[in-house]
Scaffold this motif. Structure first.
Motif, PDB file in Angstrom:
ATOM      1  N   GLY A  90       0.814  -1.211   0.000  1.00 19.27           N
ATOM      2  CA  GLY A  90       0.000   0.000   0.000  1.00 19.27           C
ATOM      3  C   GLY A  90       0.845   1.257   0.000  1.00 19.27           C
ATOM      4  O   GLY A  90       0.566   2.204  -0.748  1.00 19.27           O
ATOM      5  N   GLU A  91       1.878   1.272   0.818  1.00 22.13           N
ATOM      6  CA  GLU A  91       2.765   2.431   0.845  1.00 22.13           C
ATOM      7  C   GLU A  91       3.418   2.648  -0.514  1.00 22.13           C
ATOM      8  O   GLU A  91       3.480   3.780  -1.019  1.00 22.13           O
ATOM      9  CB  GLU A  91       3.836   2.239   1.914  1.00 22.13           C
ATOM     10  CG  GLU A  91       4.836   3.386   1.972  1.00 22.13           C
ATOM     11  CD  GLU A  91       6.027   3.064   2.868  1.00 22.13           C
ATOM     12  OE1 GLU A  91       7.127   3.545   2.554  1.00 22.13           O
ATOM     13  OE2 GLU A  91       5.860   2.330   3.864  1.00 22.13           O
ATOM     14  N   SER A  92       3.902   1.572  -1.109  1.00 23.63           N
ATOM     15  CA  SER A  92       4.549   1.669  -2.421  1.00 23.63           C
ATOM     16  C   SER A  92       3.573   2.191  -3.474  1.00 23.63           C
ATOM     17  O   SER A  92       3.941   3.011  -4.323  1.00 23.63           O
ATOM     18  CB  SER A  92       5.105   0.303  -2.824  1.00 23.63           C
ATOM     19  OG  SER A  92       5.620   0.339  -4.128  1.00 23.63           O
ATOM     20  N   ASP A  93       2.331   1.732  -3.420  1.00 21.25           N
ATOM     21  CA  ASP A  93       1.345   2.159  -4.410  1.00 21.25           C
ATOM     22  C   ASP A  93       1.004   3.636  -4.267  1.00 21.25           C
ATOM     23  O   ASP A  93       0.933   4.368  -5.263  1.00 21.25           O
ATOM     24  CB  ASP A  93       0.076   1.314  -4.271  1.00 21.25           C
ATOM     25  CG  ASP A  93       0.246  -0.099  -4.812  1.00 21.25           C
ATOM     26  OD1 ASP A  93       1.215  -0.341  -5.550  1.00 21.25           O
ATOM     27  OD2 ASP A  93      -0.598  -0.958  -4.488  1.00 21.25           O
ATOM     28  N   LEU A  94       0.784   4.093  -3.034  1.00 19.00           N
ATOM     29  CA  LEU A  94       0.453   5.509  -2.864  1.00 19.00           C
ATOM     30  C   LEU A  94       1.628   6.392  -3.253  1.00 19.00           C
ATOM     31  O   LEU A  94       1.445   7.457  -3.863  1.00 19.00           O
ATOM     32  CB  LEU A  94       0.037   5.788  -1.419  1.00 19.00           C
ATOM     33  CG  LEU A  94      -0.517   7.193  -1.166  1.00 19.00           C
ATOM     34  CD1 LEU A  94      -1.745   7.467  -2.024  1.00 19.00           C
ATOM     35  CD2 LEU A  94      -0.853   7.392   0.313  1.00 19.00           C
ATOM     36  N   GLY A 135      -1.889  18.929  -7.609  1.00 20.44           N
ATOM     37  CA  GLY A 135      -2.322  18.506  -8.934  1.00 20.44           C
ATOM     38  C   GLY A 135      -1.224  17.896  -9.770  1.00 20.44           C
ATOM     39  O   GLY A 135      -1.352  17.807 -10.991  1.00 20.44           O
ATOM     40  N   ASN A 136      -0.138  17.442  -9.131  1.00 18.20           N
ATOM     41  CA  ASN A 136       0.996  16.908  -9.888  1.00 18.20           C
ATOM     42  C   ASN A 136       1.127  15.395  -9.728  1.00 18.20           C
ATOM     43  O   ASN A 136       2.207  14.845  -9.884  1.00 18.20           O
ATOM     44  CB  ASN A 136       2.295  17.588  -9.437  1.00 18.20           C
ATOM     45  CG  ASN A 136       2.530  17.449  -7.938  1.00 18.20           C
ATOM     46  OD1 ASN A 136       1.643  17.008  -7.215  1.00 18.20           O
ATOM     47  ND2 ASN A 136       3.716  17.845  -7.493  1.00 18.20           N
ATOM     48  N   HIS A 137       0.029  14.716  -9.396  1.00 13.53           N
ATOM     49  CA  HIS A 137       0.089  13.260  -9.321  1.00 13.53           C
ATOM     50  C   HIS A 137       0.146  12.681 -10.730  1.00 13.53           C
ATOM     51  O   HIS A 137      -0.075  13.382 -11.728  1.00 13.53           O
ATOM     52  CB  HIS A 137      -1.123  12.710  -8.560  1.00 13.53           C
ATOM     53  CG  HIS A 137      -2.441  13.034  -9.203  1.00 13.53           C
ATOM     54  ND1 HIS A 137      -3.130  14.195  -8.922  1.00 13.53           N
ATOM     55  CD2 HIS A 137      -3.188  12.353 -10.108  1.00 13.53           C
ATOM     56  CE1 HIS A 137      -4.246  14.209  -9.633  1.00 13.53           C
ATOM     57  NE2 HIS A 137      -4.302  13.110 -10.357  1.00 13.53           N
ATOM     58  N   ASP A 138       0.428  11.392 -10.838  1.00 12.10           N
ATOM     59  CA  ASP A 138       0.531  10.710 -12.129  1.00 12.10           C
ATOM     60  C   ASP A 138      -0.878  10.495 -12.678  1.00 12.10           C
ATOM     61  O   ASP A 138      -1.574   9.558 -12.287  1.00 12.10           O
ATOM     62  CB  ASP A 138       1.258   9.371 -11.941  1.00 12.10           C
ATOM     63  CG  ASP A 138       1.567   8.674 -13.250  1.00 12.10           C
ATOM     64  OD1 ASP A 138       0.789   8.824 -14.206  1.00 12.10           O
ATOM     65  OD2 ASP A 138       2.582   7.944 -13.300  1.00 12.10           O
ATOM     66  N   LEU A 151       1.659   6.668  -7.000  1.00 12.00           N
ATOM     67  CA  LEU A 151       0.572   7.481  -7.538  1.00 12.00           C
ATOM     68  C   LEU A 151       0.756   8.964  -7.265  1.00 12.00           C
ATOM     69  O   LEU A 151       0.560   9.803  -8.146  1.00 12.00           O
ATOM     70  CB  LEU A 151      -0.764   7.008  -6.945  1.00 12.00           C
ATOM     71  CG  LEU A 151      -2.002   7.769  -7.371  1.00 12.00           C
ATOM     72  CD1 LEU A 151      -2.271   7.579  -8.864  1.00 12.00           C
ATOM     73  CD2 LEU A 151      -3.215   7.308  -6.549  1.00 12.00           C
ATOM     74  N   ALA A 152       1.124   9.315  -6.026  1.00 13.37           N
ATOM     75  CA  ALA A 152       1.085  10.730  -5.640  1.00 13.37           C
ATOM     76  C   ALA A 152       2.288  11.196  -4.844  1.00 13.37           C
ATOM     77  O   ALA A 152       2.348  12.367  -4.467  1.00 13.37           O
ATOM     78  CB  ALA A 152      -0.197  10.980  -4.825  1.00 13.37           C
ATOM     79  N   GLY A 153       3.257  10.322  -4.584  1.00 12.60           N
ATOM     80  CA  GLY A 153       4.402  10.709  -3.782  1.00 12.60           C
ATOM     81  C   GLY A 153       4.088  10.662  -2.299  1.00 12.60           C
ATOM     82  O   GLY A 153       2.936  10.816  -1.893  1.00 12.60           O
ATOM     83  N   LEU A 154       5.119  10.429  -1.492  1.00 15.17           N
ATOM     84  CA  LEU A 154       4.926  10.333  -0.051  1.00 15.17           C
ATOM     85  C   LEU A 154       5.452  11.568   0.659  1.00 15.17           C
ATOM     86  O   LEU A 154       6.491  12.112   0.301  1.00 15.17           O
ATOM     87  CB  LEU A 154       5.641   9.098   0.509  1.00 15.17           C
ATOM     88  CG  LEU A 154       4.987   7.733   0.317  1.00 15.17           C
ATOM     89  CD1 LEU A 154       5.720   6.693   1.140  1.00 15.17           C
ATOM     90  CD2 LEU A 154       3.514   7.748   0.675  1.00 15.17           C
TER      91      LEU A 154
END
Length: 351
Positions: A125-129, A154-157, A132-135
């Motif tokens: 889950g951490e890797s996926d988020l 607004g700079n997510h993939d 997608l949007a950076g941590l």
């Protein structure tokens, strides 16, 4: 069905209690929300919207005074949130789609905070988020992992967001006979226990029946296909995502159907000629709970007419014999295979 100590829920709020994050002033959305003291300690009832599709958890939230909405209601609302809290499910496609929704529902500068136990996919889950949007950060405690995004700009993939948003969409399965979606029980196959139960259904079942724990509708569909004298069938299911699939899968039936988003363990209304059930024996957090199946049996006995029959299937090792013998005038095992048993109970009294 909530556990007395909800470690993921408690750890979800760790970034706020530790000072790593500040609780926002704006609106907050909680996806797959669960009630508990950590929630009450941080959130205000006029600030928080809870989304929960599992009826026992939704009922607990409502009882505590929280606003509970379904997915369609949240999507139809134009509100964008300063904070979206997420308790992701174990099923990865479903979790990725939930992350995509969380990011989509953020206001500018908002953040997503998620938490999972280590044995329920926390690292994935951490890797996926992050992908997608950076941590923005992470913390671990209680054998759980909490992780969150940096403030949204607004700079997510966006391409990845679009792909993941569609991952848990309903789709056809089993050569187009049924519709299902990731995350519901046995979502892409016929559960072997249910298949065994179907083999034991007598063709002369008739009248008004019920399916307790109906899932996406396989057992009910087979009852209606094999038993033409069935005139009405009530489907009880605690997971609304599954119940909506059942509604779709049984469209066009000549029988009178009623789809009930309901926790069977709370009891049911009605007097039935027969009941079919493949009862759950664990919670959504995969905690073993044979008492859930035992309660299904007791509720079924109370809801049957005298002479009415329960057709149920269970893992062979589950301790159901005592409650069956206490609840029914006659009980017999109709079939056993691959670790499952089909049990038929007949309620005492005149038929």
């Amino acid at each position: 069905m909530a556990a007395p100590h909800d470690a993921p829920l408690e750890t979800l709020f760790l970034p706020f209690s530790s000072g790593n994050l500040r609780w926002p002033q704006g609106p907050v959305l909680f996806l797959r929300a669960r009630d508990g003291w950590p929630l009450r300690e941080h959130a205000a009832s006029d600030q928080l919207i809870c989304e929960q599709s599992f009826r026992p958890f939704a009922a607990a939230l409502e009882h505590s005074g929280w606003q509970v909405r379904n997915e369609a209601q949240v999507q139809a609302d134009a509100t964008r949130y300063a904070l979206v809290l997420v308790l992701p499910p174990r099923q990865r496609d479903e979790a990725r789609a939930l992350f995509a929704r969380a990011v989509e529902l953020l206001a500018p500068g908002g953040i997503v905070v998620a938490c999972q136990s280590n044995n329920e996919g926390a690292r994935s889950g951490e890797s996926d988020l992050q992908q997608l949007a950076g941590l923005g950060g992470k913390l671990t405690k209680n054998h759980c992992r909490t992780y969150w995004t940096a403030p949204a700009q607004g700079n997510h993939d966006e391409a990845l967001h679009q792909r993941w948003a569609a991952l848990d969409a309903p789709r056809t399965i089993l050569d187009g006979r049924f519709h299902s979606r990731p995350g519901v029980f046995a979502w892409d196959r016929i559960d072997p226990a249910s298949a065994l139960l179907v083999e034991q259904l007598p063709a002369d079942l008739a009248g008004h029946g019920a399916d307790l724990g109906a899932g996406w509708g396989y057992l009910s569909a087979e009852v209606l296909a094999r038993c033409p004298k069935v005139t009405a069938l009530d489907l009880y299911e605690a997971e609304s995502r599954a119940l909506e699939l059942a509604r779709r899968n049984l469209a066009g039936s000549n029988a009178r159907l009623d789809f009930r988003w309901h926790d069977v363990t709370a009891g049911i209304d009605g007097r039935y000629d027969f009941i079919v059930s493949n009862p759950p024996f664990h919670t959504p957090a995969r905690e073993d709970r044979p008492d859930i199946g035992q309660r299904f049996i007791a509720v079924a006995a109370q809801a049957l007419r005298p002479g009415g029959k329960l057709f149920m299937v269970a893992n062979r090792h589950l301790p159901y014999e005592q409650i069956l013998n206490d609840s029914f005038g006659q009980v017999h095992v109709a079939a056993e295979r691959d670790g499952f048993k089909v049990i038929v109970g007949t309620r005492g009294g005149r038929a």
